[in-house]
Design a protein around this motif. Structure first.
Motif, PDB file in Angstrom:
ATOM      1  N   GLU A  30      -2.805   6.479  -2.300  1.00  0.00           N
ATOM      2  CA  GLU A  30      -3.882   7.162  -1.578  1.00  0.00           C
ATOM      3  C   GLU A  30      -4.220   8.500  -2.221  1.00  0.00           C
ATOM      4  O   GLU A  30      -5.394   8.859  -2.369  1.00  0.00           O
ATOM      5  CB  GLU A  30      -3.475   7.360  -0.117  1.00  0.00           C
ATOM      6  CG  GLU A  30      -3.439   6.067   0.694  1.00  0.00           C
ATOM      7  CD  GLU A  30      -2.883   6.289   2.086  1.00  0.00           C
ATOM      8  OE1 GLU A  30      -2.540   7.451   2.407  1.00  0.00           O
ATOM      9  OE2 GLU A  30      -2.785   5.311   2.855  1.00  0.00           O
ATOM     10  N   HIS A  31      -3.189   9.251  -2.607  1.00  0.00           N
ATOM     11  CA  HIS A  31      -3.417  10.541  -3.267  1.00  0.00           C
ATOM     12  C   HIS A  31      -4.130  10.347  -4.605  1.00  0.00           C
ATOM     13  O   HIS A  31      -5.054  11.101  -4.947  1.00  0.00           O
ATOM     14  CB  HIS A  31      -2.089  11.269  -3.486  1.00  0.00           C
ATOM     15  CG  HIS A  31      -1.485  11.840  -2.236  1.00  0.00           C
ATOM     16  ND1 HIS A  31      -2.243  12.423  -1.244  1.00  0.00           N
ATOM     17  CD2 HIS A  31      -0.198  11.921  -1.815  1.00  0.00           C
ATOM     18  CE1 HIS A  31      -1.458  12.842  -0.266  1.00  0.00           C
ATOM     19  NE2 HIS A  31      -0.203  12.540  -0.590  1.00  0.00           N
ATOM     20  N   ALA A  32      -3.694   9.341  -5.370  1.00  0.00           N
ATOM     21  CA  ALA A  32      -4.299   9.094  -6.682  1.00  0.00           C
ATOM     22  C   ALA A  32      -5.760   8.677  -6.534  1.00  0.00           C
ATOM     23  O   ALA A  32      -6.632   9.142  -7.278  1.00  0.00           O
ATOM     24  CB  ALA A  32      -3.513   8.023  -7.429  1.00  0.00           C
TER      25      ALA A  32
ATOM     26  N   ALA B 119      -9.829  -0.798  -7.210  1.00  0.00           N
ATOM     27  CA  ALA B 119     -11.289  -0.927  -7.160  1.00  0.00           C
ATOM     28  C   ALA B 119     -11.784  -0.929  -5.720  1.00  0.00           C
ATOM     29  O   ALA B 119     -12.777  -0.264  -5.387  1.00  0.00           O
ATOM     30  CB  ALA B 119     -11.728  -2.204  -7.876  1.00  0.00           C
ATOM     31  N   LEU B 120     -11.104  -1.663  -4.854  1.00  0.00           N
ATOM     32  CA  LEU B 120     -11.501  -1.711  -3.443  1.00  0.00           C
ATOM     33  C   LEU B 120     -11.343  -0.343  -2.776  1.00  0.00           C
ATOM     34  O   LEU B 120     -12.208   0.090  -2.006  1.00  0.00           O
ATOM     35  CB  LEU B 120     -10.667  -2.758  -2.705  1.00  0.00           C
ATOM     36  CG  LEU B 120     -10.935  -4.223  -3.068  1.00  0.00           C
ATOM     37  CD1 LEU B 120      -9.891  -5.129  -2.427  1.00  0.00           C
ATOM     38  CD2 LEU B 120     -12.334  -4.632  -2.632  1.00  0.00           C
ATOM     39  N   LEU B 121     -10.242   0.337  -3.078  1.00  0.00           N
ATOM     40  CA  LEU B 121      -9.999   1.642  -2.472  1.00  0.00           C
ATOM     41  C   LEU B 121     -11.005   2.684  -2.966  1.00  0.00           C
ATOM     42  O   LEU B 121     -11.493   3.513  -2.181  1.00  0.00           O
ATOM     43  CB  LEU B 121      -8.575   2.097  -2.772  1.00  0.00           C
ATOM     44  CG  LEU B 121      -7.458   1.257  -2.133  1.00  0.00           C
ATOM     45  CD1 LEU B 121      -6.089   1.729  -2.616  1.00  0.00           C
ATOM     46  CD2 LEU B 121      -7.530   1.321  -0.616  1.00  0.00           C
TER      47      LEU B 121
ATOM     48  N   VAL C 163      -8.987  10.689  -8.020  1.00  0.00           N
ATOM     49  CA  VAL C 163      -9.960  10.081  -8.934  1.00  0.00           C
ATOM     50  C   VAL C 163     -11.360  10.117  -8.328  1.00  0.00           C
ATOM     51  O   VAL C 163     -12.343  10.452  -9.007  1.00  0.00           O
ATOM     52  CB  VAL C 163      -9.554   8.632  -9.274  1.00  0.00           C
ATOM     53  CG1 VAL C 163     -10.659   7.931 -10.063  1.00  0.00           C
ATOM     54  CG2 VAL C 163      -8.252   8.620 -10.076  1.00  0.00           C
ATOM     55  N   ALA C 164     -11.469   9.789  -7.042  1.00  0.00           N
ATOM     56  CA  ALA C 164     -12.778   9.799  -6.378  1.00  0.00           C
ATOM     57  C   ALA C 164     -13.391  11.196  -6.413  1.00  0.00           C
ATOM     58  O   ALA C 164     -14.599  11.357  -6.657  1.00  0.00           O
ATOM     59  CB  ALA C 164     -12.634   9.310  -4.940  1.00  0.00           C
TER      60      ALA C 164
END
Length: 273
Positions: free
Chosen positions: A123-125, A154-156, A129-130
């Motif tokens: 989740e942190h990664a 990809a989904l996240l 990235v987002a």
């Protein structure tokens, strides 16, 4: 490059030598960095078998079939061995190096070290990235995940960025007759429209970078407007650093969605997990 010349029956032949380079702690334990092997037209696994015959200490890292044991990586002329057939000829060099991780398992004096990432780590990664994608100003219209490891990231990322259009590609490598370098083909082609659209290609980690590079080339065939790449992690030795990533890890990464697969592989290799 060194060559050995011999003459027999009035004709001459050339036996080409290749290098096996040991790195990290393996180099220290074996006591040497370079092992020269008369490679000729040998595949990389045969080259490693010959290297083991010359230097017995290399048995720590290489099994009887010339493949790396758990806890070790092999790069053939800069390419991850897992992307190559075993008869792939070595042009110059095979690198063997240990992977250092947190946490370990040991059996009969052998040691494999792992780092298990949690869903919180992921989740942190993904958030990192987002955020980098948003701050860069790039607005993906389609996200393409690379099967299999890139599907969950990809989904996240699609959820974090609000992207509704998601596709997948699967890259398979083969070697053409007379061609040494691996060439890709699409085992799972794109079935989503990307022409004239901004595309973000996603994978879990960029290790050698070869799969990511082939994915870019494959997606380019569909004439997108722009292509960017993202992975959650990269390895320090990758040949392709994606446009966006969270961290560089010199570790054997076990993602939360592949724990069973990794544990089964370790058990098959004789480790208690």
């Amino acid at each position: 490059m060194n060559s050995v010349y011999s003459t027999e029956g009035g004709s001459s032949s050339t036996s080409r030598k290749v290098r096996v380079r040991l790195m990290g702690g393996l180099r220290e334990r074996v006591g040497r960095e370079i092992i020269e092997v008369e490679g000729g037209e040998l595949g990389w696994s045969a080259v490693l078998r010959k290297a083991v015959e010359q230097v017995e200490g290399l048995k720590e890292a290489i099994d009887e079939e010339g493949r790396p044991k758990p806890g070790y990586l092999v790069f053939v002329d800069g390419v991850d061995y897992r992307l190559l057939p075993e008869d792939q000829e070595v042009e110059e060099e095979v690198i063997v190096l240990p992977v250092t991780h947190g946490g370990s398992k040991e059996v009969s004096g052998r040691r494999v070290e792992l780092i298990h990432l949690t869903w919180r780590d992921i989740e942190h990664a993904v958030s990192d990235v987002a955020d980098k994608i948003v701050r860069s100003g790039f607005e993906p219209e389609v996200i393409v995940g690379i099967l299999r490891g890139g599907i969950v990231p990809a989904l996240l990322l699609a959820d974090a960025l609000g992207v509704k259009n998601i596709g997948v590609v699967e890259i398979k490598l083969y070697t053409s007759v007379g061609v040494r370098k691996p060439r890709p083909f699409l085992r799972q082609p794109l079935v989503i429209e990307v022409k004239d659209k901004n595309v973000l290609i996603v994978d879990d980690v960029s290790d050698s970078g070869l799969t990511l590079q082939h994915a870019i080339e494959a997606v380019d065939l569909y004439l997108p407007a722009q292509v960017k790449t993202a992975t959650l992690y990269i390895k320090p030795w990758t040949n392709l650093v994606p446009d966006y990533y969270s961290k560089s890890l010199d570790k054997w990464i076990v993602f939360p969605w592949e724990r069973r697969e990794v544990e089964e592989e370790l058990r098959a290799s004789g480790y208690n997990v």
